[in-house]
Design a protein around this motif. Structure first.
Motif, PDB file in Angstrom:
ATOM      1  N   PRO A 108       0.800  -1.233   0.000  1.00  0.00           N
ATOM      2  CA  PRO A 108       0.000   0.000   0.000  1.00  0.00           C
ATOM      3  C   PRO A 108       0.835   1.286   0.000  1.00  0.00           C
ATOM      4  O   PRO A 108       0.410   2.303  -0.542  1.00  0.00           O
ATOM      5  CB  PRO A 108      -0.817  -0.104   1.287  1.00  0.00           C
ATOM      6  N   TYR A 109       2.028   1.217   0.561  1.00  0.00           N
ATOM      7  CA  TYR A 109       2.868   2.410   0.644  1.00  0.00           C
ATOM      8  C   TYR A 109       3.382   2.868  -0.720  1.00  0.00           C
ATOM      9  O   TYR A 109       3.786   4.011  -0.876  1.00  0.00           O
ATOM     10  CB  TYR A 109       4.034   2.180   1.606  1.00  0.00           C
ATOM     11  N   HIS A 110       3.338   1.990  -1.717  1.00  0.00           N
ATOM     12  CA  HIS A 110       3.750   2.376  -3.062  1.00  0.00           C
ATOM     13  C   HIS A 110       2.703   3.258  -3.742  1.00  0.00           C
ATOM     14  O   HIS A 110       3.026   3.999  -4.678  1.00  0.00           O
ATOM     15  CB  HIS A 110       4.022   1.133  -3.925  1.00  0.00           C
ATOM     16  N   HIS A 111       1.461   3.179  -3.273  1.00  0.00           N
ATOM     17  CA  HIS A 111       0.372   3.952  -3.886  1.00  0.00           C
ATOM     18  C   HIS A 111      -0.190   5.010  -2.956  1.00  0.00           C
ATOM     19  O   HIS A 111      -0.753   6.005  -3.410  1.00  0.00           O
ATOM     20  CB  HIS A 111      -0.738   3.006  -4.342  1.00  0.00           C
ATOM     21  N   PHE A 112      -0.053   4.780  -1.672  1.00  0.00           N
ATOM     22  CA  PHE A 112      -0.573   5.719  -0.672  1.00  0.00           C
ATOM     23  C   PHE A 112       0.557   5.971   0.316  1.00  0.00           C
ATOM     24  O   PHE A 112       1.049   5.031   0.933  1.00  0.00           O
ATOM     25  CB  PHE A 112      -1.785   5.122   0.049  1.00  0.00           C
ATOM     26  N   GLY A 113       0.960   7.191   0.455  1.00  0.00           N
ATOM     27  CA  GLY A 113       2.066   7.497   1.348  1.00  0.00           C
ATOM     28  C   GLY A 113       1.799   7.085   2.781  1.00  0.00           C
ATOM     29  O   GLY A 113       2.705   6.698   3.509  1.00  0.00           O
ATOM     30  N   ASP A 114       0.520   7.134   3.155  1.00  0.00           N
ATOM     31  CA  ASP A 114       0.141   6.774   4.513  1.00  0.00           C
ATOM     32  C   ASP A 114      -1.346   6.442   4.546  1.00  0.00           C
ATOM     33  O   ASP A 114      -2.038   6.507   3.539  1.00  0.00           O
ATOM     34  CB  ASP A 114       0.498   7.895   5.502  1.00  0.00           C
ATOM     35  N   ARG A 115      -1.818   6.120   5.716  1.00  0.00           N
ATOM     36  CA  ARG A 115      -3.211   5.755   5.930  1.00  0.00           C
ATOM     37  C   ARG A 115      -4.153   6.895   5.560  1.00  0.00           C
ATOM     38  O   ARG A 115      -5.223   6.675   4.972  1.00  0.00           O
ATOM     39  CB  ARG A 115      -3.373   5.385   7.409  1.00  0.00           C
ATOM     40  N   ALA A 116      -3.765   8.121   5.867  1.00  0.00           N
ATOM     41  CA  ALA A 116      -4.612   9.281   5.545  1.00  0.00           C
ATOM     42  C   ALA A 116      -4.823   9.410   4.040  1.00  0.00           C
ATOM     43  O   ALA A 116      -5.920   9.756   3.591  1.00  0.00           O
ATOM     44  CB  ALA A 116      -3.998  10.556   6.118  1.00  0.00           C
ATOM     45  N   ALA A 117      -3.801   9.124   3.259  1.00  0.00           N
ATOM     46  CA  ALA A 117      -3.933   9.205   1.798  1.00  0.00           C
ATOM     47  C   ALA A 117      -4.919   8.146   1.295  1.00  0.00           C
ATOM     48  O   ALA A 117      -5.730   8.416   0.403  1.00  0.00           O
ATOM     49  CB  ALA A 117      -2.574   9.037   1.130  1.00  0.00           C
ATOM     50  N   LEU A 118      -4.851   6.958   1.863  1.00  0.00           N
ATOM     51  CA  LEU A 118      -5.811   5.912   1.490  1.00  0.00           C
ATOM     52  C   LEU A 118      -7.229   6.340   1.851  1.00  0.00           C
ATOM     53  O   LEU A 118      -8.150   6.220   1.044  1.00  0.00           O
ATOM     54  CB  LEU A 118      -5.466   4.592   2.183  1.00  0.00           C
ATOM     55  N   LEU A 119      -7.409   6.843   3.051  1.00  0.00           N
ATOM     56  CA  LEU A 119      -8.746   7.255   3.475  1.00  0.00           C
ATOM     57  C   LEU A 119      -9.259   8.431   2.650  1.00  0.00           C
ATOM     58  O   LEU A 119     -10.458   8.514   2.359  1.00  0.00           O
ATOM     59  CB  LEU A 119      -8.752   7.565   4.972  1.00  0.00           C
ATOM     60  N   GLY A 120      -8.365   9.326   2.240  1.00  0.00           N
ATOM     61  CA  GLY A 120      -8.769  10.402   1.343  1.00  0.00           C
ATOM     62  C   GLY A 120      -9.278   9.860   0.020  1.00  0.00           C
ATOM     63  O   GLY A 120     -10.293  10.325  -0.516  1.00  0.00           O
ATOM     64  N   ALA A 121      -8.597   8.845  -0.508  1.00  0.00           N
ATOM     65  CA  ALA A 121      -9.038   8.211  -1.756  1.00  0.00           C
ATOM     66  C   ALA A 121     -10.387   7.523  -1.570  1.00  0.00           C
ATOM     67  O   ALA A 121     -11.249   7.579  -2.461  1.00  0.00           O
ATOM     68  CB  ALA A 121      -7.987   7.216  -2.239  1.00  0.00           C
ATOM     69  N   LEU A 122     -10.591   6.907  -0.419  1.00  0.00           N
ATOM     70  CA  LEU A 122     -11.883   6.271  -0.145  1.00  0.00           C
ATOM     71  C   LEU A 122     -12.988   7.308  -0.026  1.00  0.00           C
ATOM     72  O   LEU A 122     -14.122   7.060  -0.444  1.00  0.00           O
ATOM     73  CB  LEU A 122     -11.816   5.430   1.129  1.00  0.00           C
ATOM     74  N   GLY A 123     -12.666   8.466   0.548  1.00  0.00           N
ATOM     75  CA  GLY A 123     -13.642   9.550   0.623  1.00  0.00           C
ATOM     76  C   GLY A 123     -14.075   9.998  -0.765  1.00  0.00           C
ATOM     77  O   GLY A 123     -15.253  10.248  -1.014  1.00  0.00           O
ATOM     78  N   VAL A 124     -13.120  10.072  -1.680  1.00  0.00           N
ATOM     79  CA  VAL A 124     -13.440  10.440  -3.061  1.00  0.00           C
ATOM     80  C   VAL A 124     -14.350   9.386  -3.686  1.00  0.00           C
ATOM     81  O   VAL A 124     -15.353   9.720  -4.332  1.00  0.00           O
ATOM     82  CB  VAL A 124     -12.147  10.620  -3.894  1.00  0.00           C
ATOM     83  N   ARG A 125     -14.025   8.122  -3.480  1.00  0.00           N
ATOM     84  CA  ARG A 125     -14.875   7.056  -4.036  1.00  0.00           C
ATOM     85  C   ARG A 125     -16.251   7.069  -3.401  1.00  0.00           C
ATOM     86  O   ARG A 125     -17.257   6.834  -4.078  1.00  0.00           O
ATOM     87  CB  ARG A 125     -14.198   5.698  -3.876  1.00  0.00           C
ATOM     88  N   GLY A 126     -16.322   7.356  -2.109  1.00  0.00           N
ATOM     89  CA  GLY A 126     -17.616   7.457  -1.440  1.00  0.00           C
ATOM     90  C   GLY A 126     -18.441   8.608  -1.988  1.00  0.00           C
ATOM     91  O   GLY A 126     -19.648   8.471  -2.224  1.00  0.00           O
ATOM     92  N   MET A 127     -17.792   9.746  -2.202  1.00  0.00           N
ATOM     93  CA  MET A 127     -18.507  10.898  -2.755  1.00  0.00           C
ATOM     94  C   MET A 127     -18.986  10.613  -4.170  1.00  0.00           C
ATOM     95  O   MET A 127     -20.106  10.975  -4.543  1.00  0.00           O
ATOM     96  CB  MET A 127     -17.597  12.133  -2.741  1.00  0.00           C
ATOM     97  N   ALA A 128     -18.165   9.940  -4.965  1.00  0.00           N
ATOM     98  CA  ALA A 128     -18.566   9.582  -6.331  1.00  0.00           C
ATOM     99  C   ALA A 128     -19.781   8.650  -6.304  1.00  0.00           C
ATOM    100  O   ALA A 128     -20.711   8.805  -7.109  1.00  0.00           O
ATOM    101  CB  ALA A 128     -17.399   8.941  -7.079  1.00  0.00           C
ATOM    102  N   ALA A 129     -19.789   7.703  -5.378  1.00  0.00           N
ATOM    103  CA  ALA A 129     -20.915   6.771  -5.272  1.00  0.00           C
ATOM    104  C   ALA A 129     -22.180   7.487  -4.787  1.00  0.00           C
ATOM    105  O   ALA A 129     -23.282   7.231  -5.292  1.00  0.00           O
ATOM    106  CB  ALA A 129     -20.562   5.624  -4.337  1.00  0.00           C
ATOM    107  N   LEU A 130     -22.035   8.385  -3.823  1.00  0.00           N
ATOM    108  CA  LEU A 130     -23.171   9.169  -3.341  1.00  0.00           C
ATOM    109  C   LEU A 130     -23.749  10.016  -4.471  1.00  0.00           C
ATOM    110  O   LEU A 130     -24.963  10.055  -4.685  1.00  0.00           O
ATOM    111  CB  LEU A 130     -22.742  10.055  -2.165  1.00  0.00           C
ATOM    112  N   LEU A 131     -22.888  10.681  -5.204  1.00  0.00           N
ATOM    113  CA  LEU A 131     -23.323  11.509  -6.326  1.00  0.00           C
ATOM    114  C   LEU A 131     -24.014  10.665  -7.387  1.00  0.00           C
ATOM    115  O   LEU A 131     -25.084  11.031  -7.888  1.00  0.00           O
ATOM    116  CB  LEU A 131     -22.128  12.258  -6.916  1.00  0.00           C
ATOM    117  N   ALA A 132     -23.441   9.522  -7.719  1.00  0.00           N
ATOM    118  CA  ALA A 132     -24.046   8.645  -8.733  1.00  0.00           C
ATOM    119  C   ALA A 132     -25.427   8.171  -8.292  1.00  0.00           C
ATOM    120  O   ALA A 132     -26.354   8.126  -9.113  1.00  0.00           O
ATOM    121  CB  ALA A 132     -23.127   7.450  -8.997  1.00  0.00           C
ATOM    122  N   ALA A 133     -25.578   7.830  -7.021  1.00  0.00           N
ATOM    123  CA  ALA A 133     -26.883   7.399  -6.511  1.00  0.00           C
ATOM    124  C   ALA A 133     -27.913   8.512  -6.650  1.00  0.00           C
ATOM    125  O   ALA A 133     -29.062   8.266  -7.051  1.00  0.00           O
ATOM    126  CB  ALA A 133     -26.756   6.962  -5.049  1.00  0.00           C
TER     127      ALA A 133
END
Length: 191
Positions: free
Chosen positions: A49-74
């Motif tokens: 995971p560290y090769h794509h996300f510098g840390d846990r916060a970066a991963l969670l930020g990416a998940l927030g984006v995916r969550g927002m995209a899913a909310l918007l699509a719904a």
């Protein structure tokens, strides 16, 4: 928010890690997600995971984006299938609440200022926020031309509707209201 059931075998490792993290997010709060567990679920080494996300916060930020995209699509899908401005506003609110009830951890992450700051959204989050605001704003712009709504301030009405629906979503997520209360409540709010 489609996710694969198996581990990572080939292809896009970043997406596989995000999918594994989204699976975790269905049953675990963002605060309890670790990169090590995400790697384990994706079937990769704990360092991957560290090769794509510098840390846990970066991963969670990416998940927030995916969550927002899913909310918007719904919301966009719900509005597209309905005729009439008032009915579309209700459908928008109901889609928002249903997404929150179905994906409470992802919904919470979308609005968590530690990972998705409203005043400084990420480059990925900013256009999603803008589209969401345009969706609500456009419908409210139509609504204030409807009988019974004419003359209302569209910005104030947008804020009131969003605040009400978001509060309802929170109450449902926390178990203070049943999901079945959402539709009649929205009917009472916007008729």
């Amino acid at each position: 928010m489609s996710r694969s059931a198996g581990g990572y075998h080939h292809g896009n490792l970043q997406a596989a890690l995000e999918d594994a993290a989204l699976d975790l997010l269905e049953t675990t709060s963002a605060a309890k997600i670790s990169l090590r567990e995400v790697a384990r679920r994706a079937g990769v080494s704990h360092n991957a995971p560290y090769h794509h996300f510098g840390d846990r916060a970066a991963l969670l930020g990416a998940l927030g984006v995916r969550g927002m995209a899913a909310l918007l699509a719904a919301q966009e899908e719900a509005v597209a299938g309905v005729d009439g401005t008032v009915a579309r506003v209700r459908a928008l609110g109901l889609a928002y609440v249903r997404y929150a009830a179905s994906h409470p951890q992802a919904f919470s992450l979308v609005f968590d200022p530690d990972y998705c700051a409203a005043d400084e959204p990420s480059a990925e989050m900013a256009p999603l926020i803008r589209r969401n605001e345009e969706l609500l704003g456009g419908l409210v712009g139509e609504l204030v031309r409807e009988p019974g709504y004419e003359g209302r301030d569209p910005l104030a009405l947008s804020a009131a509707l969003w605040s009400t629906v978001h509060g309802m979503a929170q109450l449902i997520m926390l178990g203070h209201l049943p999901l079945e209360a959402a539709e009649p409540a929205l009917q009472a709010l916007v008729q």
